[in-house]
Design an enzyme around this catalytic site. Structure first.
Site, PDB file in Angstrom:
ATOM      1  N   HIS A   9      74.393  30.003  39.587  1.00 30.73           N
ATOM      2  CA  HIS A   9      75.023  29.441  38.392  1.00 30.73           C
ATOM      3  C   HIS A   9      73.899  28.997  37.449  1.00 30.73           C
ATOM      4  O   HIS A   9      72.936  28.352  37.889  1.00 30.73           O
ATOM      5  CB  HIS A   9      75.870  28.224  38.747  1.00 30.73           C
ATOM      6  CG  HIS A   9      77.011  28.521  39.675  1.00 30.73           C
ATOM      7  ND1 HIS A   9      76.831  28.712  41.026  1.00 30.73           N
ATOM      8  CD2 HIS A   9      78.344  28.643  39.435  1.00 30.73           C
ATOM      9  CE1 HIS A   9      78.007  28.946  41.584  1.00 30.73           C
ATOM     10  NE2 HIS A   9      78.940  28.913  40.652  1.00 30.73           N
ATOM     11  N   HIS A 177      46.963  24.966  47.978  1.00 32.88           N
ATOM     12  CA  HIS A 177      48.128  24.796  47.105  1.00 32.88           C
ATOM     13  C   HIS A 177      49.123  25.903  47.429  1.00 32.88           C
ATOM     14  O   HIS A 177      48.972  26.625  48.427  1.00 32.88           O
ATOM     15  CB  HIS A 177      47.712  24.828  45.629  1.00 32.88           C
ATOM     16  CG  HIS A 177      46.995  26.082  45.233  1.00 32.88           C
ATOM     17  ND1 HIS A 177      47.639  27.165  44.666  1.00 32.88           N
ATOM     18  CD2 HIS A 177      45.690  26.436  45.348  1.00 32.88           C
ATOM     19  CE1 HIS A 177      46.754  28.119  44.425  1.00 32.88           C
ATOM     20  NE2 HIS A 177      45.568  27.713  44.843  1.00 32.88           N
TER      21      HIS A 177
END
Length: 330
Positions: A9, A177
């Site tokens: 959505h 990271h």
């Protein structure tokens, strides 16, 4: 290759598609399908059918959707009913799930096999701090880390062939990271991540944050360069597959000169700062960087210049030429 449709959505699927590309690199046979506020079920289905038709192979399709029972799920489910022997749907889409699905396509050829595999990763990606907010059974759960040398192993013990295996040595000013913890770890399958930095080893906060950022099942250590030189000669690490991270090329040069037997460096990212010049979208070089890289090349060290495994490698000599030209103008 299994085709993947990310469906949601609103713009969630497009956002997670972009995030996945930043971390894992550009992906073929992947499409984001969103339900806009002014659209209905037929619009979503038409987008899904168009996306599937664009894939190289329509035989194996995996739908990753945001919400079980929502319109994107319902439309995917209707399409799935006609191919339930091969296609699959997983609801509750999150970024760890998407990245794991990308990585799984490298070794799995079945949509249903990938669907079964990514569920656990999606669950493991849900974490909380402070840790005591987690359900009791999760708070006490320890990742199943691969067997690694411990302090109790007597000195002189030889594990494996007695030589540490460097599955990746990377220069990245960001150190551990997302791209490293996911894309590169999935690609090279380390049993241990070792951040080699004098500065970080003496910064308890940065050290703790890096150790906490390790992927599930992989232990992360932060050591000064002198300690890494000792580890490289310690036969107790003979069974270790190490992903080694350096903040800069000068540190990598020091470690290699000190006996760390690295033959190739993945140059991923060097942050821009005063005195440096930008040579591509991830790397900036200053005189110290150029000097260290040129010395490493003279020593026979190869450079693999790319942010993530899916990227095409760049030529280190072209980047050096650009750096020297730009630095000469300063």
């Amino acid at each position: 290759m299994v085709g993947i449709i990310l469906a949601s959505h609103g713009g969630f699927a497009e956002g997670i598609y972009q995030s996945g590309e930043m971390i894992f690199g550009k992906q073929e046979n992947v499409a984001a399908v969103i339900l806009k506020p002014n659209e209905g079920p037929e619009d979503v289905r038409a987008k899904m059918e168009k996306a599937i038709a664009s894939f190289d192979d329509q035989d194996q399709i995996l739908f990753l959707v945001d919400l079980w029972g929502g319109t994107p799920f319902n439309q995917a489910n209707q399409l799935y009913e006609e191919h339930k022997d091969k296609w699959a749907i997983v609801a509750g889409m999150n970024l760890p799930m998407v990245i794991e699905a990308y990585a799984s396509r490298l070794s799995m050829e079945s949509a249903q096999e990938i669907a079964a595999h990514v569920i656990e990763t999606a669950k493991d990606g849900v974490k909380v701090r402070p840790e005591d907010l987690a359900p009791a059974e999760e708070a006490t759960k320890e990742p199943a880390a691969a067997a690694q040398p411990q302090g109790a192993i007597p000195e002189g013990t030889v594990l494996g062939d007695g030589h540490i295996k460097y599955v990746l040595a990377r220069v990245d000013s960001r150190l551990l990271h997302g791209q490293v913890a996911t894309a590169w770890s999935k690609s090279v399958q380390p049993t241990r991540i070792i951040v080699v930095s004098d500065a970080v080893a003496h910064d308890e906060l940065r050290k703790k944050l890096i150790e906490q950022a390790a992927p599930v099942g992989i232990k992360a250590n932060v050591v000064p360069i002198s300690k890494m030189e000792q580890v490289a000669k310690d036969p107790r690490f003979g069974d270790t597959r190490a992903l080694v991270l350096f903040e800069n090329c000068a540190d990598a040069l020091r470690a290699i000169k000190g006996g760390v037997d690295i033959k190739e460096i993945n140059l991923g990212s060097i942050a821009h700062s005063t005195g440096k010049v930008v040579v591509n979208n991830a790397i900036a070089m200053g005189p110290d960087d150029v000097e260290a890289i040129e010395e490493l090349l003279k020593m026979g060290i190869k450079f693999n210049v790319r942010k993530v495994p899916a990227d095409s490698p760049e030529d280190i000599n072209s980047l050096l030429k650009k750096a020297n030209a730009e630095l000469a103008k300063k």
